[in-house]
Write an enzyme that holds these catalytic residues in place. Sequence first.
Site, short mmCIF file in Angstrom:
data_model
loop_
_atom_site.label_atom_id
_atom_site.label_comp_id
_atom_site.label_asym_id
_atom_site.label_seq_id
_atom_site.Cartn_x
_atom_site.Cartn_y
_atom_site.Cartn_z
N ARG A 71 0.67 -1.24 -0.12
CA ARG A 71 0.07 -0.04 -0.17
C ARG A 71 0.88 1.23 -0.02
NH1 ARG A 71 -2.92 -1.24 5.35
NH2 ARG A 71 -0.70 -2.26 5.25
N ARG A 86 -3.03 9.54 -8.73
CA ARG A 86 -3.71 8.66 -10.11
C ARG A 86 -4.77 9.06 -9.32
NH1 ARG A 86 1.48 5.09 -11.37
NH2 ARG A 86 1.45 5.23 -8.45
N CYS A 106 -4.09 1.65 -8.01
CA CYS A 106 -4.54 0.11 -8.46
C CYS A 106 -6.33 -0.31 -8.24
CB CYS A 106 -3.73 -0.31 -7.18
SG CYS A 106 -1.86 -0.52 -7.25
C1 UDX Z 1 -4.70 -1.16 -2.83
C2 UDX Z 1 -3.82 -2.11 -1.84
O1 UDX Z 1 -4.87 -2.22 -0.59
C3 UDX Z 1 -2.70 -2.70 -2.10
O2 UDX Z 1 -2.92 -3.68 -1.56
C4 UDX Z 1 -2.52 -2.39 -3.49
O3 UDX Z 1 -0.61 -3.72 -3.63
C5 UDX Z 1 -2.35 -1.67 -4.49
O4 UDX Z 1 -3.67 -1.28 -3.91
P1 UDX Z 1 -3.32 1.53 -2.53
O5 UDX Z 1 -3.75 2.18 -3.34
O6 UDX Z 1 -1.75 2.02 -2.60
O7 UDX Z 1 -2.79 -0.20 -1.97
O8 UDX Z 1 -3.97 2.32 -0.93
P2 UDX Z 1 -5.40 1.61 -0.27
O9 UDX Z 1 -4.45 2.32 1.54
O10 UDX Z 1 -5.93 0.54 -0.52
O11 UDX Z 1 -6.53 2.99 -0.32
C6 UDX Z 1 -7.12 3.01 -1.88
C7 UDX Z 1 -8.05 3.90 -1.85
O12 UDX Z 1 -9.00 3.38 -0.67
C8 UDX Z 1 -7.74 5.28 -0.89
O13 UDX Z 1 -8.31 5.86 -2.20
C9 UDX Z 1 -8.21 4.90 0.16
O14 UDX Z 1 -8.30 7.22 0.64
C10 UDX Z 1 -9.73 3.73 -0.02
N1 UDX Z 1 -10.19 4.26 0.99
C11 UDX Z 1 -8.76 2.72 1.79
C12 UDX Z 1 -11.14 4.34 1.77
O15 UDX Z 1 -12.32 4.76 1.29
N2 UDX Z 1 -11.87 3.48 2.94
C13 UDX Z 1 -11.35 2.19 3.80
O16 UDX Z 1 -11.41 2.29 4.52
C14 UDX Z 1 -9.43 2.25 3.28
#
Ligand code: UDX
Length: 439
Positions: free
Chosen positions: A158, A334, A267
């Site tokens: 992440r 992104r 992602c």
């Molecule tokens: C994600 C996956 O978690 C990771 O395992 C994968 O390898 C890559 O994609 P990342 O995109 O870096 O990681 O961030 P993450 O923390 O998962 O958040 C993704 C999106 O979801 C963000 O926009 C975040 O704000 C949102 N989110 C996350 C929520 O809105 N609510 C949540 O409870 C968690």
Amino acid sequence: MDVSIIGTGYVGLVTGVCLASLGINVLCCDRDEDKIKALKNGILPIYEPYLGKLMENCLRKNERLDFTSDTKQAVSHSNIIFIAVNTPTVDNKCDVENVFDVAKTIGIEMEGYKLVVNKSTVPVGTVRQMKELIRSLLYQRGKNDLEFDVVSNPEFLREGSAVDDFINPDRIIIGADSERAVDLLKQVYASQISLGVPVLVTGPESAELAKYASNAFLATKISFINEIANLCEQCNANVLDVALGMGMDKRIGDKFLRPGPGFGGSCFPKDTGALVGMAEKLGTELSIVRAVIESNKKHKEKMVSKICKAAEIKEKSTVTVLGLSFKPDTDDIRESPAIAIISGLLGKKAGVKAYDPMAMDNFRKFLPHLDVTYCTDVLSACTRSHCIVLVTEWEQFSKLDFKQLKKVVEKPVFVDLRNVYDPAYVRSMGFKYEGVGVK
Ligand code: UDX
């Protein structure tokens, strides 16, 4: 032990620096010569907590890390080659050209056994196709006797916690057909395995699909709680308590149930689209994932109407956006919800002032068409504002001085898209408060 990593983007760089910090000799390769020059001077192309310090130690102290833009050198450097190049999704189709370019170079250059480890997120079946490509190149070279393996080893990093996610992953997944490959790759992960990290060994297709399915499920959880939040607003329920109640069920788990403005990042949007496209090509409809993509898009648009309604925004109103990155502790914008929100507000002819601790340069650079006034701090961003909107939950936005802000705003309205604040507290400071799924 030597390892080569081809691709020094987000995954490749974190993997390379972390493996070097665990005592492996790592050569990171990228065709972007400027990036390699910067890395050789210890300059990171991305912001990731702890990565800079870790890289500095590896470069200066134990010298287990080097960089090159010569793929041939990377192929000859080690018999273990990680591929971590980007695989963008365009119109729900994952572009794997970069992955096959590397596989081709390996097939042409290899002179001894190679374990090719694919870390890039790729459609199911790609590892098998890479194997066929390398096999055919060896045949053309008259080197049919050369042995090699190609395995899938998806990453689950992440942004903002990538170093910890690599050193202490929930699991390591190895998609391979050969014992030799599995044993060799387990040696690379010896440190994590010695800490008790579970290893799932399966076939390449299952490992490739496990990556997509994991991301799609996490995105589903987020869209699910966002829709429940919308419902809460209509029935006087509090989504934070609903999520707490849900999460107490071990089968559901309390993670990824934080409502917000919708998911972004490099992602979830990319992988959900690619998964739907891949399934469609194979004649299978993933209606739930498709619905998640649509739901997330609508949810981001709904945030615009939430803001306009809360502050009765009209032409020439000024809206302050706090947070442009898709999540805190990164400069990555992104698919950030801020993009859809700002575009929607500009579409309604409102003026937009923005502040973000790290992502403003990227916003300016990649979204020059968005007419945003970028401010140097929260106070200037909120001055003469008709509505302050918290879009990204940066730590520093959790300690806003509402007393001071009240003096500079045109209209005291605070829209908290991450439910960071207690509504009663913000109202006690003289602001109208609007959250997501909370009263
Ligand atoms: C994600 C996956 O978690 C990771 O395992 C994968 O390898 C890559 O994609 P990342 O995109 O870096 O990681 O961030 P993450 O923390 O998962 O958040 C993704 C999106 O979801 C963000 O926009 C975040 O704000 C949102 N989110 C996350 C929520 O809105 N609510 C949540 O409870 C968690």
